[in-house]
Design a protein around this motif. Structure first.
Motif, mmCIF file in Angstrom:
data_model
loop_
_atom_site.group_PDB
_atom_site.id
_atom_site.type_symbol
_atom_site.label_atom_id
_atom_site.label_comp_id
_atom_site.label_asym_id
_atom_site.label_seq_id
_atom_site.Cartn_x
_atom_site.Cartn_y
_atom_site.Cartn_z
ATOM 1 N N ILE A 51 38.871 27.405 50.647
ATOM 2 C CA ILE A 51 37.840 26.423 50.745
ATOM 3 C C ILE A 51 37.467 26.218 52.377
ATOM 4 O O ILE A 51 38.177 25.796 52.705
ATOM 5 N N VAL B 105 35.984 23.583 54.314
ATOM 6 C CA VAL B 105 35.803 22.346 54.732
ATOM 7 C C VAL B 105 35.432 21.849 56.091
ATOM 8 O O VAL B 105 36.382 22.278 57.078
ATOM 9 N N LEU C 80 40.861 25.987 54.156
ATOM 10 C CA LEU C 80 42.080 25.696 53.548
ATOM 11 C C LEU C 80 42.460 26.999 52.567
ATOM 12 O O LEU C 80 41.225 27.554 51.761
ATOM 13 N N ALA D 164 43.595 27.788 49.949
ATOM 14 C CA ALA D 164 44.225 27.079 48.643
ATOM 15 C C ALA D 164 45.281 28.108 47.897
ATOM 16 O O ALA D 164 46.265 27.585 47.359
ATOM 17 N N GLU E 290 54.731 21.097 43.374
ATOM 18 C CA GLU E 290 54.252 19.777 43.524
ATOM 19 C C GLU E 290 52.735 19.500 43.845
ATOM 20 O O GLU E 290 51.914 20.609 43.956
ATOM 21 N N SER E 291 52.194 18.401 43.908
ATOM 22 C CA SER E 291 50.761 18.229 44.196
ATOM 23 C C SER E 291 50.477 18.961 45.446
ATOM 24 O O SER E 291 51.085 18.986 46.440
ATOM 25 N N GLY E 292 49.140 19.681 45.369
ATOM 26 C CA GLY E 292 48.701 20.118 46.589
ATOM 27 C C GLY E 292 49.116 21.841 46.728
ATOM 28 O O GLY E 292 48.656 22.546 47.478
ATOM 29 N N CYS E 293 49.577 22.263 45.534
ATOM 30 C CA CYS E 293 50.148 23.615 45.688
ATOM 31 C C CYS E 293 49.142 24.699 45.442
ATOM 32 O O CYS E 293 49.424 25.725 45.379
ATOM 33 N N GLY E 294 48.031 24.068 44.627
ATOM 34 C CA GLY E 294 47.112 25.213 44.246
ATOM 35 C C GLY E 294 46.997 25.518 42.779
ATOM 36 O O GLY E 294 46.319 26.444 42.565
ATOM 37 N N LYS E 295 47.662 24.686 42.082
ATOM 38 C CA LYS E 295 47.608 25.020 40.586
ATOM 39 C C LYS E 295 46.332 24.689 39.838
ATOM 40 O O LYS E 295 45.643 25.519 39.187
ATOM 41 N N SER E 296 45.754 23.491 40.245
ATOM 42 C CA SER E 296 44.150 23.213 39.695
ATOM 43 C C SER E 296 43.285 24.346 40.195
ATOM 44 O O SER E 296 42.290 24.852 39.622
ATOM 45 N N VAL E 297 43.382 24.630 41.451
ATOM 46 C CA VAL E 297 42.239 25.643 42.190
ATOM 47 C C VAL E 297 42.500 26.801 41.498
ATOM 48 O O VAL E 297 41.396 27.512 41.209
ATOM 49 N N PRO F 14 33.929 24.401 43.442
ATOM 50 C CA PRO F 14 32.769 23.895 44.012
ATOM 51 C C PRO F 14 32.313 24.715 44.833
ATOM 52 O O PRO F 14 32.909 25.951 45.111
ATOM 53 N N HIS G 115 53.672 18.747 36.235
ATOM 54 C CA HIS G 115 54.584 18.268 37.433
ATOM 55 C C HIS G 115 55.790 18.403 36.636
ATOM 56 O O HIS G 115 57.033 18.176 37.265
ATOM 57 N N LEU H 59 49.224 20.911 54.518
ATOM 58 C CA LEU H 59 47.744 21.298 54.089
ATOM 59 C C LEU H 59 47.776 22.842 54.339
ATOM 60 O O LEU H 59 48.041 23.306 55.604
ATOM 61 N N PRO H 60 47.195 23.788 53.602
ATOM 62 C CA PRO H 60 47.206 25.236 54.021
ATOM 63 C C PRO H 60 46.275 25.652 54.762
ATOM 64 O O PRO H 60 45.181 26.381 54.426
HETATM 65 N N1 LIG Z 1 37.045 20.397 46.536
HETATM 66 C C1 LIG Z 1 38.126 20.439 47.358
HETATM 67 N N2 LIG Z 1 37.804 20.286 48.826
HETATM 68 C C2 LIG Z 1 38.781 20.155 49.690
HETATM 69 N N3 LIG Z 1 39.910 20.700 49.567
HETATM 70 C C3 LIG Z 1 40.498 20.857 48.141
HETATM 71 C C4 LIG Z 1 39.583 20.728 47.123
HETATM 72 N N4 LIG Z 1 39.928 21.018 45.932
HETATM 73 C C5 LIG Z 1 41.454 21.284 46.260
HETATM 74 N N5 LIG Z 1 41.776 21.181 47.728
HETATM 75 C C6 LIG Z 1 42.989 21.543 48.407
HETATM 76 O O1 LIG Z 1 43.386 22.715 47.932
HETATM 77 C C7 LIG Z 1 44.792 22.637 47.926
HETATM 78 C C8 LIG Z 1 45.274 22.738 46.442
HETATM 79 O O2 LIG Z 1 44.798 21.842 45.611
HETATM 80 P P1 LIG Z 1 44.933 21.812 43.967
HETATM 81 O O3 LIG Z 1 44.137 20.774 43.513
HETATM 82 O O4 LIG Z 1 44.995 23.167 43.493
HETATM 83 O O5 LIG Z 1 46.369 21.298 43.991
HETATM 84 P P2 LIG Z 1 47.396 20.944 42.557
HETATM 85 O O6 LIG Z 1 48.654 21.852 42.646
HETATM 86 O O7 LIG Z 1 46.521 21.039 41.404
HETATM 87 O O8 LIG Z 1 47.829 19.607 42.826
HETATM 88 P P3 LIG Z 1 48.119 18.320 41.770
HETATM 89 O O9 LIG Z 1 49.434 18.452 41.164
HETATM 90 O O10 LIG Z 1 48.060 17.105 42.619
HETATM 91 O O11 LIG Z 1 46.902 18.422 40.819
HETATM 92 C C9 LIG Z 1 45.444 21.408 48.355
HETATM 93 O O12 LIG Z 1 45.614 21.084 49.624
HETATM 94 C C10 LIG Z 1 43.945 20.473 48.144
HETATM 95 O O13 LIG Z 1 43.877 19.364 49.007
#
Ligand SMILES: Nc1ncnc2c1ncn2[C@@H]1O[C@H](COP(=O)(O)OP(=O)(O)OP(=O)(O)O)[C@@H](O)[C@H]1O
Ligand SMILES: [Mg+2]
Length: 351
Positions: A31, A33, A38, A40, A59-66, A76, A237, A302-303
């Protein structure tokens, strides 16, 4: 706009094992920025069989949603992705989803009809301006324009009934603000199932709901899965939910899968120090109430411009300095279907 830029044109055709519906191979997502990048998702690979539920935890921020948004093609425009996402379409064709234009006709036809996603917050998935019936019907009209108005309404009613919404004849003409959170999540599930997708991504589908409604929604998803035979990528989680819902589990940390195995293997024989930490931090029935819950020190960093290393080394109590912090670690097979990304496996595992 929905698209992820590619480094170079990718091949449309992809191979896949006969039993699998999805194979993600060496997926990397960066990503961009402002003035940094990043990393991700840093080389994620997994496969899913038809009808399988895979839990993606971490945990939050591990990259699951990406990871999951890349499969669905809704990252995006500041993202770049490489690797292969081989997907078996309903017509039997295998296509590398990463090669498709994400706002192109083919991906639009796949999104919703073949791969659907349930988000954490149902309120944001609906427009406040249209009735629930209108928004559910829209999905059917989009993917099956030949279906007539009355038939669309009948299908929406049947779907609302199926997900347990009482009085659907009245509810179908109501607006999202007239639904409770649990009902909206049911309506969202109904919307996602309207076109009978083969593959469902559920990203924290019950986090915003209270515990009893959570249990009902999970039961509903299970029974619908049995009925429709969908594969589900279940992101959460909550390890309790994973044990209840999933066949296999992929534990993610800082953009990598650090451990993969069956629910049995992950819960009864966890090997990665991160997985062990996650499991130790769960409250136990026989735990002394005075005893504090275990906490993994530190936070997911942050990665940014990641150097080769084990992503967990800074928080790991059994880190081998000079090895874990200077090179990427390969996944090692520890038993059939169970793999771990940890150098301690060379000496029989972390203790
Ligand atoms: N649109 C974006 N712009 C910038 N950074 C992003 C964006 N989307 C995700 N990130 C970053 O990418 C990394 C992975 O994010 P992701 O949303 O995949 O985490 P996650 O594992 O789904 O966390 P959660 O459990 O909080 O949903 C994080 O460091 C996050 O800050
Ligand atoms: Mg997320």
């Amino acid at each position: 706009m929905w698209f992820t830029r590619r480094k170079s044109p990718l091949q449309r055709e992809a191979s896949i094992s006969p039993e699998n519906i999805l194979e993600v191979r060496d997926l990397k997502v960066n990503i961009n920025v402002d003035d940094y990048v990043l990393n991700a998702v840093r080389g994620v690979s997994f496969s899913m069989k038809k009808g399988e539920t895979l839990g993606l935890v971490g945990e939050s921020g591990c990259g699951k949603s990406v990871t999951s948004k890349t499969v669905l093609g809704i990252n995006p425009s500041n993202c770049t992705a490489e690797g292969t996402i081989a997907f078996r379409k309903k017509n039997g064709e295998i296509v590398n989803l990463l090669s498709l234009e994400q706002d192109g006709d083919e991906f639009r036809a796949i999104r919703g009809a073949e791969i659907a996603m349930i988000f954490q917050e149902p309120m944001t998935a609906f427009s406040p301006l249209y009735t629930i019936g209108n928004q559910l019907g829209e999905i059917i009209r989009l993917h099956e324009p030949e279906v007539g108005k009355a038939a669309v309404r009948d299908r929406v009613l049947a779907m609302l009934k199926k997900v347990g919404i009482a009085n659907p004849e009245k509810r179908i003409d109501q607006y999202p603000h007239e639904f409770s959170g649990g009902m909206l999540q049911r309506a969202l599930i109904a919307m996602m199932l309207c076109c009978n997708p083969d593959f469902l991504i559920a990203d924290e589908p019950t986090t915003a709901l209270d515990v009893t409604i959570q249990a009902q929604i999970l039961e509903l998803m299970k029974s619908l899965q049995r009925e429709f035979g969908m594969s589900i990528l279940f992101i959460t989680h909550d390890l309790g939910t994973v044990a209840n819902m999933c066949d296999n589990v992929a534990v993610m940390y800082l953009g990598e899968i650090v451990e993969y195995g069956s629910v049995q293997q992950i819960f009864h024989n966890p090997q990665h120090p991160y997985t062990r930490g996650l499991l130790r931090s769960l409250p136990k029935m026989d735990q002394n109430r005075e005893e504090k819950l275990f906490v993994i020190d530190g936070m997911v960093p942050l990665p940014v411009n990641m150097k080769p290393c084990c992503g967990f080394h800074e928080r790991c109590t059994v880190c081998i300095k000079g090895r874990c912090d200077v090179a990427n670690i390969d996944l090692m097979n520890v038993e059939q279907g169970h793999s771990v990304r940890c150098l301690r496996m060379e000496e029989g595992g972390a203790r």
